[in-house]
Design an enzyme around this catalytic site. Structure first.
Site, short mmCIF file in Angstrom:
data_model
loop_
_atom_site.label_atom_id
_atom_site.label_comp_id
_atom_site.label_asym_id
_atom_site.label_seq_id
_atom_site.Cartn_x
_atom_site.Cartn_y
_atom_site.Cartn_z
N GLU A 227 -6.74 -7.77 -0.82
CA GLU A 227 -7.27 -7.67 0.54
C GLU A 227 -8.74 -7.27 0.51
OE1 GLU A 227 -5.28 -5.15 3.31
OE2 GLU A 227 -3.27 -5.80 2.73
N GLU B 107 0.82 -1.21 0.00
CA GLU B 107 0.00 0.00 0.00
C GLU B 107 0.86 1.27 0.00
OE1 GLU B 107 -4.10 -1.58 2.13
OE2 GLU B 107 -2.67 -0.44 3.34
#
Length: 667
Positions: free
Chosen positions: A304, A146
């Protein structure tokens, strides 16, 4: 790649005693979990000191995964600094927007311009690749995690100046691009340039800047600086492993980074889906389609999602029964070739101990969440590889442009209340709820395969885009754009021509004035039975015909929506922020012209999406997003891949509340 959709998620057994791993794998087998994302935050474990590497724990994790027949997406672990690194090399800690050098803590805490970070992170990636490139469990490489955030330290200032030299070549070109004759800003030495921050060009935060061109370039520089970190790690991996695919997990519609600049460097796109609270289902769908569009329509990974709840928000609602299954199949419908969770076992401590997990702190297999995950795992096993590699045959494109997003939201005037995502989503939502498949593509995309191109709030027009949009209309297609489009060039300089700039000939309109009002002041749009707010451009038709008009103020009767014949096609201009019913009407008229309304266009809560497999098989996903059953009819002869039931065209087709059908069209 396996013969089924990889199913699993983030696994952090280093947080638990070794004995727990036996129970983990027993539960993974019960849940149908075959893929583990490992090592995302393991740097301090695998490198406890600069001259010391310890792969004992990772060895055991990967060896156990292989023994159990599971595959591993192996992360490089470089998203969070180990404490020793920050202490030994303090320049690796970021300097924030207010000019404060941070001390050690949190994650995403590194300066992308730090030589120490680059050297040590790439060394870690290289060591991992050297050790595990031939490991039987290895499925993919997961670099960092991320990526995000910005740094404003002296190292970044120097790197920014180098980036500007490469971009502009000369100070004269830079001064022209940034329009530095304004406010006596003309630069005569590269060393005079400072990163735009709270100490230089900004006030009231990152979106309030005196020089939009400067800030825009710093956004671009930050994207490239972090991309440089990714590429350095990828190169280190490739020295030892030339074949295993490499990715990093994106965050969908994440404003700070232009993912289009990253896309060519990923072997496949992947992203983490955590939609805003109470967002309509089309919000996640838009992000899925954006991720699919990064690699020219190739499938992506859902890296995710939460199996139950998040923990990072002020309020964290629980997914209701059936919502996890629906969200997962929505991702697959839009192009996901993997369905993974964060996280597989709940953390015992720190800020994510209440974040949802497949396995809770008690390690039970009789919870509702575990049962739903296991049931879904069984369905995905049944689906097998039927959808792997399948693509979306969209004839509608939506342009998504980070430069336009940035430029619009850092602009002074006409209204800071206009949010790029919200406007883009309104048009995407209208198309999706009308049943159209939509590709979300950059300005540079090849548009020749599309009948409809939607370009809302296309604030910045770059390169030859205007002529390529004209070509879409000339051959019979339809192009739509909106207010605040065609305003600036690639340097955020206003076009020295009538609004909407290069788009004006195609749109057949001229805009001399625009009125911005608070959100509680609305304008009726009588012909659409709808309302508009925020910005009201006053349009003078120059060949276009009015479709809808303003109902009040001194510009009552002036066009709010126009349509212009162009070649064999047409161009629509929407001069104001229509409410959703107004957007819906405009989009449905456009789609109807091209016979693109879906079979369930009268059921906006029923989502459809089509994927075509490499062998030409068409698979239609039908998803019911409400808690009441949907009673439909089959659009063609189909077989439901989840139930085996065959249905002929016109036969009843019912979906349970939050239900899903995966229909293979019969030839």
């Amino acid at each position: 790649m396996t013969g089924r959709i990889p199913y699993g998620g983030d696994y952090n057994p280093e947080q638990w005693p070794p004995g727990v791993r036996d129970e983990d794998h027993r539960l993974f087998t019960r849940a149908g979990i075959d893929t583990l994302t490992v090592g995302v935050f393991s740097w301090s474990l695998t490198q406890p000191a600069e001259d010391t590497y310890d792969f004992t724990v990772l060895d055991r994790i990967l060896d156990r995964a292989a023994a159990e027949g599971r595959q591993v997406c192996l992360a490089t672990g470089t998203a969070a600094l180990p404490p020793w690194l920050a202490k030994k090399y303090p320049e690796v800690n970021r300097t924030d927007f207010e000019g404060r050098r941070h001390r050690y803590g949190q994650r995403h805490n590194f300066c992308p311009s730090s030589p120490a970070y680059r050297r040590l992170s790439t060394a870690m990636a290289g060591r991992l690749a050297e050790r595990y490139a031939d490991h039987p469990a290895l499925l993919a490489w997961h670099i960092n995690n991320e990526y995000g955030g910005a740094c404003y330290c002296d190292l970044c200032a120097d790197a920014f100046r180098d980036w500007l030299r490469n971009r502009y070549g000369s100070l004269d070109a830079l001064n022209d691009a940034w329009w530095t004759t304004f406010w006596s800003h003309r630069y005569t030495d590269w060393a005079e340039i400072e990163p735009p921050s709270a100490l230089t060009e900004h006030w009231r935060g990152p979106d309030h800047t005196a020089f939009q061109g400067t800030t825009l370039d710093y956004f671009r520089f930050t994207t490239d600086a972090l991309l440089g970190c990714f590429l350095a790690e990828k190169e280190a991996i490739r020295r030892h492993d030339p074949e295993t695919p490499v990715t990093t997990n994106f965050m969908g519609m994440f404003r700070p980074l232009d993912y289009h600049r990253w896309a060519p460097h990923l072997d496949f796109a992947s992203w983490d889906s955590y939609p805003p609270l109470d967002a309509p289902p089309t919000w996640a769908a838009l992000a899925h389609d954006l991720m699919r569009g990064l690699k020219d329509g190739a499938p992506f990974w859902l890296m995710e999602q939460t199996p139950s709840t998040t923990a990072c928000r002020d309020v964290n609602p629980l997914r209701r029964p059936g919502e996890l299954r629906l969200a997962t199949f929505q991702a697959v419908a839009h192009g996901a070739d993997a369905a993974l969770y964060f996280q597989l076992r709940a953390s015992r401590g720190a800020c994510e101990k209440y974040h949802g997990a497949v396995i809770g702190h008690a390690g039970r297999d009789d919870t509702r969440v575990f049962r739903e995950v296991a049931d879904l795992g069984a369905e995905l096993k049944l689906l097998g590889g039927a959808t792997l590699g399948a693509r979306t045959p969209a004839r509608t494109a939506l342009l998504f442009d980070w430069d336009s997003w940035w430029a619009l939201e850092i602009s002074d005037g006409p209204s800071r209340l206009v949010r790029y995502q919200e406007v883009v989503h309104a048009y995407y939502r209208a198309a999706r709820e009308a049943g159209a498949d939509v590709d979300v593509v950059p300005q540079t995309a090849d548009l020749t395969g599309y009948d409809v191109v939607l370009a809302p709030v296309l604030h910045m027009v770059k390169g030859d885009l205007a002529s390529r949009l004209e070509a879409v209309a000339a051959r019979g297609g339809t192009v739509l754009t909106t207010f605040l489009s065609g305003r600036v060039d690639a340097h955020d300089r206003a076009f020295l021509t009538d609004v909407p700039g290069p788009l004006a000939p195609l749109m057949g309109v001229r805009v001399d004035e625009w009125d911005a009002r608070p959100p509680d002041i609305t304008q009726a749009i009588p012909e659409l039975g709808s309302e508009a707010r925020l910005v009201f451009e006053i349009v003078q038709p120059r060949g276009a015909e009015p479709v809808a008009t303003y109902g009040g103020d001194f510009y009552a009767g002036a066009p709010a929506v126009t349509r212009n014949a162009f070649g064999d096609g047409e161009a629509w201009y929407v001069a104001t922020a229509l409410d959703q019913p107004g957007v819906d009407q405009v989009i449905r008229r456009i789609l109807a012209r091209h016979d693109l309304l879906g079979p369930y266009a009268d059921h906006p809560a029923v989502e459809t999406a089509t994927r075509v497999t490499p062998d030409g098989t068409h698979i239609l996903f039908v998803l019911n997003h409400v808690t009441e059953a949907a009673h439909l009819t089959a659009p063609a002869g189909v077989t439901d891949l989840l139930t085996g039931k065959r249905t002929e065209q016109g036969d009843p087709l019912s979906l349970d509340p939050l239900g899903v059908a995966v229909l293979r069209l019969l030839s």
